[in-house]
Write a protein that holds these residues in place. Structure first.
Motif, PDB file in Angstrom:
ATOM      1  N   PRO A  13       0.718  -1.262  -0.093  1.00  0.00           N
ATOM      2  CA  PRO A  13       0.042   0.056   0.077  1.00  0.00           C
ATOM      3  C   PRO A  13       0.859   1.212  -0.089  1.00  0.00           C
ATOM      4  O   PRO A  13       0.447   2.156  -0.555  1.00  0.00           O
ATOM      5  N   GLU A  17       0.834   4.167  -2.689  1.00  0.00           N
ATOM      6  CA  GLU A  17       0.609   5.833  -2.277  1.00  0.00           C
ATOM      7  C   GLU A  17       1.613   6.707  -3.345  1.00  0.00           C
ATOM      8  O   GLU A  17       1.269   7.569  -3.856  1.00  0.00           O
ATOM      9  N   LEU A  76      -3.169  -7.341  -4.368  1.00  0.00           N
ATOM     10  CA  LEU A  76      -3.896  -7.345  -2.973  1.00  0.00           C
ATOM     11  C   LEU A  76      -5.503  -7.543  -3.111  1.00  0.00           C
ATOM     12  O   LEU A  76      -6.053  -7.471  -2.112  1.00  0.00           O
ATOM     13  N   TRP A  78      -7.695  -5.596  -4.643  1.00  0.00           N
ATOM     14  CA  TRP A  78      -8.371  -4.340  -4.545  1.00  0.00           C
ATOM     15  C   TRP A  78      -8.814  -3.864  -5.714  1.00  0.00           C
ATOM     16  O   TRP A  78      -9.360  -2.765  -5.663  1.00  0.00           O
ATOM     17  N   TYR A  99     -15.076   7.280   6.383  1.00  0.00           N
ATOM     18  CA  TYR A  99     -13.815   7.539   5.523  1.00  0.00           C
ATOM     19  C   TYR A  99     -13.831   7.185   4.029  1.00  0.00           C
ATOM     20  O   TYR A  99     -14.177   6.059   3.944  1.00  0.00           O
ATOM     21  N   PHE A 102     -11.193   4.494   1.881  1.00  0.00           N
ATOM     22  CA  PHE A 102     -11.361   3.058   1.922  1.00  0.00           C
ATOM     23  C   PHE A 102     -11.641   2.750   0.651  1.00  0.00           C
ATOM     24  O   PHE A 102     -11.441   1.601  -0.067  1.00  0.00           O
ATOM     25  N   TYR A 105      -8.889   1.142  -1.429  1.00  0.00           N
ATOM     26  CA  TYR A 105      -8.482  -0.105  -0.825  1.00  0.00           C
ATOM     27  C   TYR A 105      -9.532  -0.997  -1.326  1.00  0.00           C
ATOM     28  O   TYR A 105      -9.639  -2.457  -0.908  1.00  0.00           O
ATOM     29  N   LEU A 107     -12.443  -1.334  -0.415  1.00  0.00           N
ATOM     30  CA  LEU A 107     -13.296  -1.717   0.831  1.00  0.00           C
ATOM     31  C   LEU A 107     -14.488  -0.796   0.787  1.00  0.00           C
ATOM     32  O   LEU A 107     -14.417   0.461   0.753  1.00  0.00           O
TER      33      LEU A 107
END
Ligand SMILES: NC(=O)c1ccc[n+]([C@@H]2O[C@H](COP(=O)([O-])OP(=O)(O)OC[C@H]3O[C@@H](n4cnc5c(N)ncnc54)[C@H](O)[C@@H]3O)[C@@H](O)[C@H]2O)c1
Ligand SMILES: NC(=O)c1ccc[n+]([C@@H]2O[C@H](COP(=O)([O-])OP(=O)(O)OC[C@H]3O[C@@H](n4cnc5c(N)ncnc54)[C@H](O)[C@@H]3O)[C@@H](O)[C@H]2O)c1
Lengths: 211, 211
Positions: A13, A17, A76, A78, A99, A102, A105, A107
């Motif tokens: 991760p 970034e 991952l 994702w 948030y 996410f 990710y 999610l």
DNA sequence: CTTTAATCGATAAATATATATCGTTATAAA
DNA sequence: TTTATAACGATATATATTTATCGATTAAAG
């Protein structure tokens, strides 16, 4: 195939970034050295980590940044959205519910569950808050496999048991309870205290040696 | 003296949790085996970790639980209260401000700082929220050395620079920004994405191999 | 066209961490 | 009192992870 080390998985991760940041700057290729310098790692370590994804880089150039982002994201899991539910819509649970990060990710928190009558039925950050009594039926209906646990420690094991019963396969545990689960359930502890312990010890060490 | 491994330091808070729990049950001595069984570790690992504290245990018995709690707490520097300030009193920052559990870790968040006029001047969970313009003077006045960073990613580096300028020595970073700091500053990243990455990969692995 | 330098990917070495072994010790049961 | 056993602590081994080395490759400079 050799298993990918956990430390490598945890660094991925961070690489994403850096990739995201450089992409905003319009950069098209990225080398292990670039990423390493950005994060304070060695380029050897970054190159080895990236190697696990199977991507092929070009000497003198590095990797196609778009492709690298894709292989790490895919590694991952994702690239597709994974649905999750959250139990315990208190201070921390509310923050997590709202948030936006996410999304990066993969999610997607569908909804929150609580016992508190003051919040059940309301919406927080656009997410419906349901009563915990409806938890099992909802999870089974929606086939959710990830549960986020943000209830008080005293209820943590009980809610965990409920999650397992409802078919949840992975639990992200923000409480400090040591949860007992069957072998086929994955529990990931989000351990603020471990992180703080490192900070404390590093700090006291610095103070001791420096002055 | 050989340095204590980081993994060991990160496990110490887990041991404290078990200790706390067993103490509530009135237990006076605790063995490495007891702790290991509670956490799913090997007793050898727990015994070795405990060894770093210098405590002497008794064969067949284990350690005096009160003493073990003391040496671990002391090793982590959690026996005395450490003052901290928090910057970015949003969803996550508010949750952390109000979290009682930090008392167990010797962490005392004195106050929060923000730019949002709607919250500056108010109190959240009994903690005063001040304007970021007063940050430097307050930190210097109160000699705070720990800063908790919960601002938006876009402001993270700027606030970090301000923290360093004000004399903060340790930064607990909840944003996903890769902060640049001088060598003598400790940054501890609270990395939700790393934790989620592990959960994701473990889950997908389980699904692949199990069925 | 040749040389230079950056970077890749594979392999090897070094370091860090976890696990195993073993002799010793203290308690409790025989 | 003797014996059996749980657990300690020290040392040794095994595993995991990081770092180093090196030949090959490619783009750019000379
Ligand atoms: N707040 C923080 O910064 C923070 C930091 C680290 C860890 N944690 C942990 O996260 C958890 C939540 O912390 P918090 O500060 O949000 O607490 P909180 O009291 O604000 O929230 C807990 C929520 O869980 C709900 N709840 C309790 N029992 C329940 C049950 N049986 N079924 C459904 N809902 C239930 C409560 O109604 C409440 O809304 C705690 O375990 C805490 O230790 C919090
Ligand atoms: N909310 C979560 O669950 C969550 C999870 C992981 C990471 N994070 C990270 O934590 C940080 C905060 O997240 P959040 O959800 O609380 O966001 P938020 O927007 O609710 O809070 C951010 C706060 O920082 C304040 N702020 C912004 N710039 C500032 C400045 N220059 N000086 C002082 N205050 C400033 C804002 O006024 C706001 O109150 C973000 O970096 C986010 O990526 C949040």
């Amino acid at each position: 195939m050799k298993p990918v080390p956990y430390p490598t998985i945890q660094r991925f991760p961070l690489y994403l970034e850096v990739i995201k940041q450089l992409q905003l700057a319009g950069i098209k290729t990225i080398s292990a050295t670039d990423i390493a310098q950005n994060l304070g790692f060695t380029n050897i370590q970054v190159r080895k980590d990236i190697g696990y994804t199977g991507i092929i880089g070009k000497p003198k150039i590095g990797y196609n940044i778009k492709e690298l982002e894709k292989v790490i994201t895919s590694f991952l899991g994702w690239q597709n959205t994974n649905d999750a539910i959250l139990v315990g819509v208190g201070a921390l649970g509310s923050a997590l519910l709202g948030y936006k990060g996410f999304e990066d990710y993969g999610l997607n928190i569908i909804s929150g569950f609580d016992v508190n009558k003051k919040i059940v039925g309301k919406k927080i950050h656009g997410k419906k808050i349901l009563h915990i009594d409806d938890f099992e039926s909802q999870v089974k209906l929606l086939k959710v496999s990830i549960g986020i646990l943000t209830v008080n420690q005293s209820s943590a094991q009980q809610i965990t048991d409920l999650m397992v019963k409802a078919g949840i396969k992975g639990i992200w545990n923000f409480s400090s309870e040591n949860l007992k689960v069957p072998d086929d359930i994955v529990v990931q502890r989000e351990n603020l205290s471990a992180s703080l312990a490192l900070l404390s010890v590093k700090l006291s060490h610095k103070f001791k040696t420096k002055q």
